[in-house]
Enzyme design. Structure first.
Site, PDB file in Angstrom:
ATOM      1  N   CYS A 223      30.857  -0.121  -1.000  1.00  0.00           N
ATOM      2  CA  CYS A 223      31.505   0.699   0.024  1.00  0.00           C
ATOM      3  C   CYS A 223      32.396  -0.167   0.925  1.00  0.00           C
ATOM      4  O   CYS A 223      33.475   0.255   1.339  1.00  0.00           O
ATOM      5  CB  CYS A 223      30.475   1.473   0.834  1.00  0.00           C
ATOM      6  N   THR A 224      31.947  -1.409   1.187  1.00  0.00           N
ATOM      7  CA  THR A 224      32.769  -2.322   1.987  1.00  0.00           C
ATOM      8  C   THR A 224      34.071  -2.627   1.251  1.00  0.00           C
ATOM      9  O   THR A 224      35.162  -2.579   1.823  1.00  0.00           O
ATOM     10  CB  THR A 224      32.018  -3.649   2.255  1.00  0.00           C
TER      11      THR A 224
END
Ligand SMILES: [Zn+2]
Length: 449
Positions: A223-224
């Site tokens: 997600c980062t």
């Protein structure tokens, strides 16, 4: 006194406050070295120079550390060195692997390193082995008195560790036979950081005892990478793990293909600009994608010097050995620190064995079936062979041995072993051996007379 050996002779022919117990300064091999190495045989007045010349030492790896180690060991008086490495020389090695030149590119590292050492240091024999460490059988490793590791992979270290630990023999009470210890000296570097450690398997912690020392590989949450990249590495990993599959579907990424790497760099740069992140370069892209840690020649030189000195100490007992892990950091100034790590008494690799209690009436076949079901071993074993104190109780292969040992399967394990003891279990899934400390229950004790 030959000038080349002057400093070595100072170390070996003078007394000191830090020498090991039993060290006697002089030109002859001291009793301490004699008992530790167990190699001198009947020759009681062996000269140290000859002793070191014949001492069989194996260097694993002929890369950045290996080149330094070979040079240091040869200049320390070791005259019979073997070196094993599976790699060939790449142009990017030349800045630090100082035994190699441009015209050596493409040749096996072990072979060129051996030739160069023998050219420069007269009287030294270096035997190269070009190939994988896994391709040598266990008897190859048995003949060496000391193994020095100049590796960059945890897997390779674990493999050699299992091999060295498989030579250990324990008596029925789990006491180690000290003559079966195969000492190892391990060096490792990562940029400006390094370590050296001395491993006396069964006596000091082995690699497996301290696996937690090795940090897990850096990974980033997806997600980062996808939504909130904050560093150049995040941008590169995004392109590597996500964008490649989307934009170049069906094409597998090859890190050695310059076109692939350039594409990856350009896309990562675009993404970085989008998020206002600076610092994406071609070499960083290569570093992140190939997980490359920059190698620093001076770190290799320092760590190798420490390892070679430890090898000399182990062979001659001229000083107390490193106890047992030294770390070096050259990031900000120069800093070293030594810690004594502890052995894991239940280590599967170096301990006297995993305790197993069985019924006195169990047959060998039932025992093997039980091992295959035991949660502690079942993912490590497929077709186990079992031996006890050097005698094969059951061998799965070759067919002729299988047939010879097959009748034992129906015998009781107790009758085969005589009493409790340590069984060695071999399996093609294992690099070394699995030791099992067997105790029997429900056994009638003979009446005391
Ligand atoms: Zn261990």
């Amino acid at each position: 006194m030959e000038a080349r050996w002057r400093d070595i002779d100072f170390l070996l022919q003078r007394p000191g406050k830090l020498v090991s117990d039993g060290f006697e300064p002089g030109p002859e091999v001291c009793s301490a070295a004699r008992s530790v190495c167990l190699v001198i045989g009947s020759s009681l007045s062996l000269q140290l120079r000859e002793f070191l010349r014949d001492f069989k030492i194996l260097v694993i790896g002929a890369g950045g550390l290996g080149c330094e180690m070979l040079k240091d060991l040869a200049l320390s008086g070791f005259g019979n060195i073997d070196v094993i490495d599976m790699d060939t020389i790449d142009v990017s090695n030349l800045n630090r692997q100082f035994l190699f030149r441009m015209h050596d590119v493409g040749k096996p590292k072990a072979q060129v390193a051996a030739e160069k050492i023998m050219q420069r240091i007269k009287g030294v024999t270096v035997t190269p082995h070009y190939g994988r460490i896994e391709d040598k059988d266990i008897e190859f490793y048995r003949e060496f008195q000391l193994i020095v590791l100049g590796l960059d992979s945890l897997e390779a270290r674990s493999y050699i560790n299992s091999i060295a630990c498989s030579f250990l023999e324990y008596n029925e009470d789990g006491e180690l036979d000290m003559s079966t210890i195969k000492p190892m000296v391990d060096g490792g570097t990562e940029g400006f950081k390094g370590h050296a450690r001395v491993i006396l398997p069964g006596f000091t912690p082995c690699f497996h005892c301290t696996l937690w020392l090795f940090p897990p590989q850096v990974t980033y949450p997806l997600c980062t990478l996808a939504e909130t990249p904050r560093s150049p590495a995040h941008c590169i990993e995004y392109v590597h793990l996500i964008q490649w599959g989307q934009d170049r579907e069906g094409e597998s990424f090859n890190p050695d293909n310059p076109e692939h790497m350039t594409w990856m760099y350009e896309q990562a740069l675009k993404r970085a600009e989008q998020f206002n992140i600076s610092g994406v370069t071609y070499s960083l892209t290569q570093g992140v994608v190939k997980n490359i840690i920059p190698a620093i020649a001076s770190t290799n030189a320092i760590v190798s010097a420490i390892c070679s000195l430890e090898a000399l100490k182990l062979a001659t007992m001229c000083s107390k050995g490193l106890d047992n892990y030294m770390m070096y950091s050259g990031t900000q100034g120069v800093y070293t620190h030594t810690v004594s790590y502890e052995k894991d008494s239940s280590c599967m690799v170096c301990s006297p064995g995993v305790p197993v209690e069985v019924d006195g009436s169990i047959t060998l076949q039932e025992f093997i079936d039980m091992l295959l079901l035991d949660a502690r071993f079942k993912d490590k074993l497929s077709k186990p062979s079992v031996s006890f104190q050097g005698t094969n109780l059951y061998m799965q292969a070759p067919p002729v041995l299988e047939e010879m040992t097959r009748p034992n399967l129906q015998s009781s394990l107790l009758s085969l072993m005589g009493s409790k003891g340590v069984l060695n279990v071999n399996d093609r899934k294992l690099a070394g051996v699995l030791r099992v400390q067997v105790a029997f229950r429900n056994v009638a004790t003979p009446m005391a007379v």
